[in-house]
Enzyme design. Sequence first.
Site, PDB file in Angstrom:
ATOM      1  CD  GLU A  17      18.855 -22.225  -5.352  1.00 16.96           C
ATOM      2  OE1 GLU A  17      17.661 -22.268  -4.708  1.00 16.96           O
ATOM      3  OE2 GLU A  17      19.773 -21.798  -5.912  1.00 16.96           O
ATOM      4  CE  LYS A  75      29.054 -20.300  -8.144  1.00 12.56           C
ATOM      5  NZ  LYS A  75      29.228 -19.769  -9.480  1.00 12.56           N
ATOM      6  NE  ARG A 119      29.660 -11.282 -11.374  1.00 12.87           N
ATOM      7  CZ  ARG A 119      30.219 -10.137 -10.982  1.00 12.87           C
ATOM      8  NH1 ARG A 119      30.282  -9.089 -11.147  1.00 12.87           N
ATOM      9  NH2 ARG A 119      30.128 -10.221 -10.031  1.00 12.87           N
ATOM     10  CD  GLU A 130      24.627 -17.995 -14.031  1.00 10.75           C
ATOM     11  OE1 GLU A 130      25.569 -18.450 -14.240  1.00 10.75           O
ATOM     12  OE2 GLU A 130      24.265 -17.365 -12.611  1.00 10.75           O
ATOM     13  CD  GLU A 181      31.408 -22.647 -12.178  1.00  4.85           C
ATOM     14  OE1 GLU A 181      32.294 -21.536 -12.474  1.00  4.85           O
ATOM     15  OE2 GLU A 181      29.998 -21.933 -11.671  1.00  4.85           O
ATOM     16  CE  LYS A 228      21.327 -18.748  -3.913  1.00  5.07           C
ATOM     17  NZ  LYS A 228      20.083 -18.909  -4.898  1.00  5.07           N
ATOM     18  NE  ARG A 250      32.017 -11.768  -3.081  1.00  2.00           N
ATOM     19  CZ  ARG A 250      32.050 -12.728  -4.625  1.00  2.00           C
ATOM     20  NH1 ARG A 250      31.524 -13.459  -4.052  1.00  2.00           N
ATOM     21  NH2 ARG A 250      32.443 -11.761  -5.304  1.00  2.00           N
ATOM     22  CE  LYS A 279      32.146 -17.528  -4.654  1.00  3.22           C
ATOM     23  NZ  LYS A 279      32.150 -16.657  -5.665  1.00  3.22           N
TER      24      LYS A 279
END
Length: 681
Positions: free
Chosen positions: A363, A365, A386, A418, A517, A522, A535, A541
Site C-alpha cells: 500500500e 504509505k 496516534r 491517514e 513516503e 502487510k 510494532r 514499511k
Amino acid sequence: MSNPNLEIMSTCPRSAFDVLMSNAYESRTRKREAPVEISQTSNFTVKKSASNPIGGAHVKNSQVKISPDESLVELKKKAANFDVKRAVYWGEGERVPFMFVVKAFDAMSKESGRIAITEIVCNMLRTVIETTPDDLLAVVCLLANRIASPHEDLELGLGDASIMEALAGACGADVNRIKKQYTDLGDLGLVAKASRSSQPLMRKPEALTVAKVFDTFQLIAKESGRDSQRKKKNHIKALLVAATDSEPQYLIRLLQTKLRIGLAERTLLTALGHAAVYSEKHSSPPGNVDNPLEEAAKIVKQVYSVIPVYDKMVPALLSGGVWNLPKTCRCSPGIPIVLMLAKAAKGVPEVLEKFENMEFTCEYKYDGERAQIHFMENGSVEIYSRNAERNTGKFPDVVAAVTRLKKPCIKSFVLDCELVAYDREKQKILPFQILSTRAKKNVVMNGIKVDVCIYAFDILYANGQELLQERLDVRREHLYKSFQEEQGFFQFATSITSNDPKEIEMFFDDAVNSGSEGLMMKTLKKDATYEPSKRSNNWLKLKKDYMDGIGDSLDLVPIAAFHGRGKRTGTGFSEVMLEEWSASLRSKVIPKPKSYYRYSDTISPDVWFEPTEVWEVKAADLTVSPVHRAAIGIVYPDKGISLRFPRLVRVREDKSPEEASSSDTEHHAELVKEWMEFRAS
C-alpha cells in the site's frame, strides 16, 4: 527489619512496608558466608552487621549478579510466599493511606531492575486487591501518573508557576525563594519535601488517603471558569498542608506528571496481571496455560491496548477476574484502540525474504497524520490521534466526509486511516508540512484553508462486530463494502498484491512520485490479524530514506545545544528553520541540566533545555561513541550510540517526550543491535 532506605513514619509501620518491598531486594542478592558491606548495583547501603534481616533473611555478603531467568524463578517463589496480612497496616473498612503508595514510589526510585520494580508494584496491588479493592483504580491511576485516559480531555491544567505559588502558600514561604530552590535542585518535588518538612503546624491534620488525593486531582482538573486557577491552587494547598514525610515530594511530581520512579506502563500492566493471578478468586487458569503469570500479564496488556481506560478495565478485572477479562472488557466505538505499527525494511529483497511463501499486499504509505475515526450508533463522530488524543475539533471536514460517504447499512465503525493535505483543484497530495499549518483545535468549516483527504486502509469494528482477530483480506472486504470513494475527500489506500520484485519497485516509485513516503507491506492471510500497540513483523514499511540510511527514523528530545558558528544547513535546518526553532527553544532554557539527564563530563553545552519537544531525526549511520550516553551498554558496556550525519525530518507535535525513542523499548533496541551487526558484517 532494618533497611535505611525504607525509613517509615509512624503512620506506616516499618514491618508492614518492609515485607512489601523485601522480596525485590532479596531477588538481587545472595547469601555468602563472611559478612561485608553491600553497595554494588544498588542504591541500598547495608552496613556490616552480624544480623541484618531483610524479609526474614540475613544479608551476609556483597551482591552477586544472577541471570534474568534465575531472578524470575526466585521472584516467583518469593511472591508466592508473600503475606498480605504482614504488609497491610490500616484497619478493616479504612481507605488505603497515601503514605503506602509514596513509600512504594520511593522504593521504586531506588531500583533500576525491571523485575524488582515489577515485584514491588505486584505486592502493592495484591495488598490493595485483597484488603481495599475499592481503592484499586485510584492506586493504579496514581502509579500510571494520570487522572484520565488521553481521549477524555481531562487534564490538571497546571503550570509550574501555579504549583510553586500553591507550594509557597502552603509552606508560608516566599514564592521567589521556591523558584530559586527549583532552579538549584532541578526538582520541584524535592523543594516541596524540604519546604513542607520545615513548616510547623498548630495541629496534626488528618492523614492523606489515596482516595482523597485522587479525588482532589479530579476536582482540580474539572475546575473551570474565571476563578479556576485560584480554586486549583487552594486544592493543592489543602493537600500539601496535610502531607508529611515524602508525601509533598510525590504530590508535586504527580501534579507535574514527572513521577521519576522508573515505572513504565507496560511494567505496571504486567504487575497488575501478576497481582490478579495471586488474588484470583473467580476461577483457575485455563487448562492449556503453562505459566499463569506470563499469560495473565499478556491478557492485561492485550486488553489495555484495545481499551486503554483504567476505569473500565480495573472494575472488570475485579468483578470477573483476569481469565475472563477479554470477554468482560471489549472494544467499542468512542474508546480509541492503540494503533498497530510497522517495522522498517531496508529494501524489497528484505521484504520478500521476510514474507517468503506468504501472500502480502503493498500500500502507499501516505505522509499525513494517522487518525482513528469512530462513528457511533447515535451518529456522533470522534477522531483520535496516534497517541489517542481527541482531534475531532481539528477536523470538522473529516467528520462531515465520513458521515456523508459511509454507506447507509453501516451504523457504527472504527476506521484506521491517514489524513493527508490535498489540493483538490490539481488533484494531488501535498507535503506534511502543509498539513501542519492547519489550526490545532476549534476549526470551523468556512475557515479551512488546507483541505484533507481521508486515505482509509483498515477497519477495526463495524456494526457491533469487533474485527481485530479477522485476517486483513477479510477486514478489507468490510472496508470496501462500508464506504463510497470520492476523490480528494475519501479514498482507499492505493495497493497491489504481488511478489514480483520489479513490479513492487515500480509501485514504490509510483508511490514516491505521487507524494507518498513509500510503501507499507502487510500480510494478507497468514498472521494477518490487527495487533494493537505492537510494532509487528507482519507490517513492514519501506521509505526512500530507509534505503539510503539506517532504516528507521528516531524520535529524539532536544535537551541541550551549542551556539552555532557560521552557516549550518547540512543537518536538515535552513537558515529560516534555525531561527524559528532557536526562538521556540529559547523559552525552554533552564540554568542547569535535570538530575536525570545522562551525559559525559567532557560535554559542555552552551544551553540546556526543559524536555518538551520531540524531533524526528534521520541519520546516515549509527556509530559507537565513548562520549554520548544514549543506548549505553547495548553494544559496549561503557559506550553509547551516536548518529552520523543526522538531519531533522520534522517536529513531532503528536508525540510527548515520554514517547520518544528509547533503548529500553524492544523495537529501538533491535534497531541498534541489528544495524551494528549489519555494519560489523
